[in-house]
Motif scaffolding. Structure first.
Motif, mmCIF file in Angstrom:
data_model
loop_
_atom_site.group_PDB
_atom_site.id
_atom_site.type_symbol
_atom_site.label_atom_id
_atom_site.label_comp_id
_atom_site.label_asym_id
_atom_site.label_seq_id
_atom_site.Cartn_x
_atom_site.Cartn_y
_atom_site.Cartn_z
ATOM 1 N N ILE A 168 0.833 -1.203 0.000
ATOM 2 C CA ILE A 168 0.000 0.000 0.000
ATOM 3 C C ILE A 168 0.867 1.252 0.000
ATOM 4 C CG2 ILE A 168 -1.659 1.344 1.351
ATOM 5 C CD1 ILE A 168 -2.806 -1.311 2.357
ATOM 6 N N SER A 169 1.889 1.276 0.841
ATOM 7 C CA SER A 169 2.751 2.457 0.913
ATOM 8 C C SER A 169 3.522 2.667 -0.378
ATOM 9 C CB SER A 169 3.723 2.323 2.092
ATOM 10 O OG SER A 169 4.607 1.225 1.898
ATOM 11 N N GLN A 170 3.952 1.576 -1.027
ATOM 12 C CA GLN A 170 4.676 1.709 -2.291
ATOM 13 C C GLN A 170 3.777 2.230 -3.398
ATOM 14 O OE1 GLN A 170 6.202 -2.279 -2.745
ATOM 15 N NE2 GLN A 170 8.067 -1.849 -1.589
ATOM 16 N N GLN A 171 2.534 1.753 -3.453
ATOM 17 C CA GLN A 171 1.593 2.235 -4.455
ATOM 18 C C GLN A 171 1.268 3.709 -4.226
ATOM 19 O OE1 GLN A 171 0.128 0.724 -7.169
ATOM 20 N NE2 GLN A 171 1.498 -1.018 -6.864
ATOM 21 N N ALA A 172 1.146 4.096 -2.959
ATOM 22 C CA ALA A 172 0.810 5.480 -2.639
ATOM 23 C C ALA A 172 1.923 6.440 -3.035
ATOM 24 C CB ALA A 172 0.511 5.607 -1.153
ATOM 25 N N LEU A 173 3.151 5.983 -2.981
ATOM 26 C CA LEU A 173 4.279 6.843 -3.376
ATOM 27 C C LEU A 173 4.176 7.292 -4.828
ATOM 28 C CD1 LEU A 173 7.348 5.124 -1.659
ATOM 29 C CD2 LEU A 173 6.497 7.428 -1.226
ATOM 30 N N ALA A 174 3.577 6.462 -5.659
ATOM 31 C CA ALA A 174 3.480 6.767 -7.080
ATOM 32 C C ALA A 174 2.636 8.010 -7.352
ATOM 33 C CB ALA A 174 2.903 5.570 -7.835
ATOM 34 N N VAL A 175 1.765 8.362 -6.409
ATOM 35 C CA VAL A 175 0.916 9.542 -6.612
ATOM 36 C C VAL A 175 1.199 10.615 -5.560
ATOM 37 C CG1 VAL A 175 -0.930 8.320 -7.812
ATOM 38 C CG2 VAL A 175 -0.943 8.436 -5.312
ATOM 39 N N GLY A 176 2.383 10.577 -4.994
ATOM 40 C CA GLY A 176 2.807 11.647 -4.108
ATOM 41 C C GLY A 176 2.406 11.514 -2.647
ATOM 42 N N LEU A 177 1.934 10.346 -2.234
ATOM 43 C CA LEU A 177 1.607 10.115 -0.831
ATOM 44 C C LEU A 177 2.706 9.263 -0.204
ATOM 45 C CD1 LEU A 177 -2.182 9.229 -1.248
ATOM 46 C CD2 LEU A 177 -1.184 11.466 -0.745
ATOM 47 N N ALA A 178 2.937 9.425 1.084
ATOM 48 C CA ALA A 178 4.066 8.716 1.695
ATOM 49 C C ALA A 178 3.737 8.157 3.077
ATOM 50 C CB ALA A 178 5.273 9.652 1.784
ATOM 51 N N PRO A 179 2.715 7.285 3.193
ATOM 52 C CA PRO A 179 2.481 6.625 4.483
ATOM 53 C C PRO A 179 3.593 5.609 4.752
ATOM 54 C CG PRO A 179 1.075 5.665 2.807
ATOM 55 C CD PRO A 179 1.766 6.824 2.159
ATOM 56 N N LEU A 180 3.931 5.462 6.015
ATOM 57 C CA LEU A 180 4.979 4.516 6.394
ATOM 58 C C LEU A 180 4.341 3.236 6.893
ATOM 59 C CD1 LEU A 180 8.089 4.156 6.840
ATOM 60 C CD2 LEU A 180 7.671 4.872 9.200
ATOM 61 N N PRO A 181 4.716 2.068 6.363
ATOM 62 C CA PRO A 181 4.135 0.812 6.852
ATOM 63 C C PRO A 181 4.576 0.505 8.273
ATOM 64 C CG PRO A 181 5.900 0.372 5.279
ATOM 65 C CD PRO A 181 5.674 1.849 5.258
#
Length: 253
Positions: free
Chosen positions: A198-211
């Protein structure tokens, strides 16, 4: 590199399980703790466990490294007293940083060591950071002497508290949220959810949650979750960011 063998110890709602640590490593040379706010869950080490940890260090001749990584920047309730302030045997080495409370570019931290270690700590610091800027240290000392640091902390606490509230209002995710975990909102996910993906997919659109799962020493005990940083929440567009995060999360649950 230093030849140290690390022994992970469980954490619960009272902080580090000191008795478990003593059972697993009774003769440890040192214990590293984040007593004020355990990283990353944010729980505070309880008074009985603080006293037991200090008792163990005194009886065993061991050291306690207290990493006060957020200092007084605590958003929920009052900051707990430093473990070092409760030390009567000179076994606690208190360390902290201004990188999280002022600016990462400052690259300044501090060590409050027992008198018996003062010279060794000073020699080690000089060997590890011989080019440390004296000018920055002087400037920071003056900044603190004039009371600007405390005013800065109060201002940032107000700012981060408002951002936390905005994040909680905008968040609509199929999971429970907890109180502050340091300067992040901890969002639990169903067990087995792939928080890393989930965190890796979110990085693609500029979001950066940490697992959350990557913080566990034992992968078999890892819990799934996301740590959402409060400090860089945008003033505008937070609803859109949360909506995108929800879509990514739902695709993996």
């Amino acid at each position: 590199m230093a030849g140290i063998k690390t022994i992970p110890v469980s954490v619960d709602e009272h902080g580090l399980d000191v008795e478990e640590g003593i059972r697993r490593a009774p003769n440890a040379a040192l214990a590293v703790v984040t007593a004020g706010q355990q990283a990353p869950l944010g729980v505070t080490l309880s008074l009985p466990r603080r006293l037991r940890l200090l008792e163990w260090a005194d009886e065993n001749g061991s050291w306690i490294v207290e990493d006060d990584y957020l200092s007084e920047l605590q958003l929920v309730g009052r900051a707990a007293p430093a473990l070092a302030s409760q030390d009567r045997s000179g076994r606690v080495i208190h360390i902290g940083t201004f990188s999280k409370t002022i600016n990462p570019g400052l690259r300044l931290g501090f060590v409050v060591a027992p008198t018996s270690l003062a010279n060794r700590v000073a020699d080690t610091a000089a060997a590890l950071a011989p080019a440390a800027s004296i000018t920055c240290q002087w400037a920071l000392a003056e900044f603190m002497r004039k009371g600007h640091y405390l005013r800065h902390l109060r201002r940032m606490k107000r700012t981060y508290t408002a951002r936390l509230a905005a994040l909680q209002r905008a968040l609509s995710i199929p999971a429970t949220t907890e109180a502050m975990a340091g300067l992040a909102l901890l969002v639990h996910l169903p067990q087995g959810a792939d928080d890393v993906a989930i965190s890796q997919q979110a990085l693609a659109v500029g979001l950066a949650p940490l697992p959350l799962s990557i913080w566990y020493a034992d992968a078999a005990q890892a819990r799934s979750g996301l740590l959402l940083c409060v400090t860089n929440v945008p003033d505008e567009g937070i609803e859109d960011c949360c909506s995108r995060l929800v879509r990514f999360t739902e695709a993996f649950i």
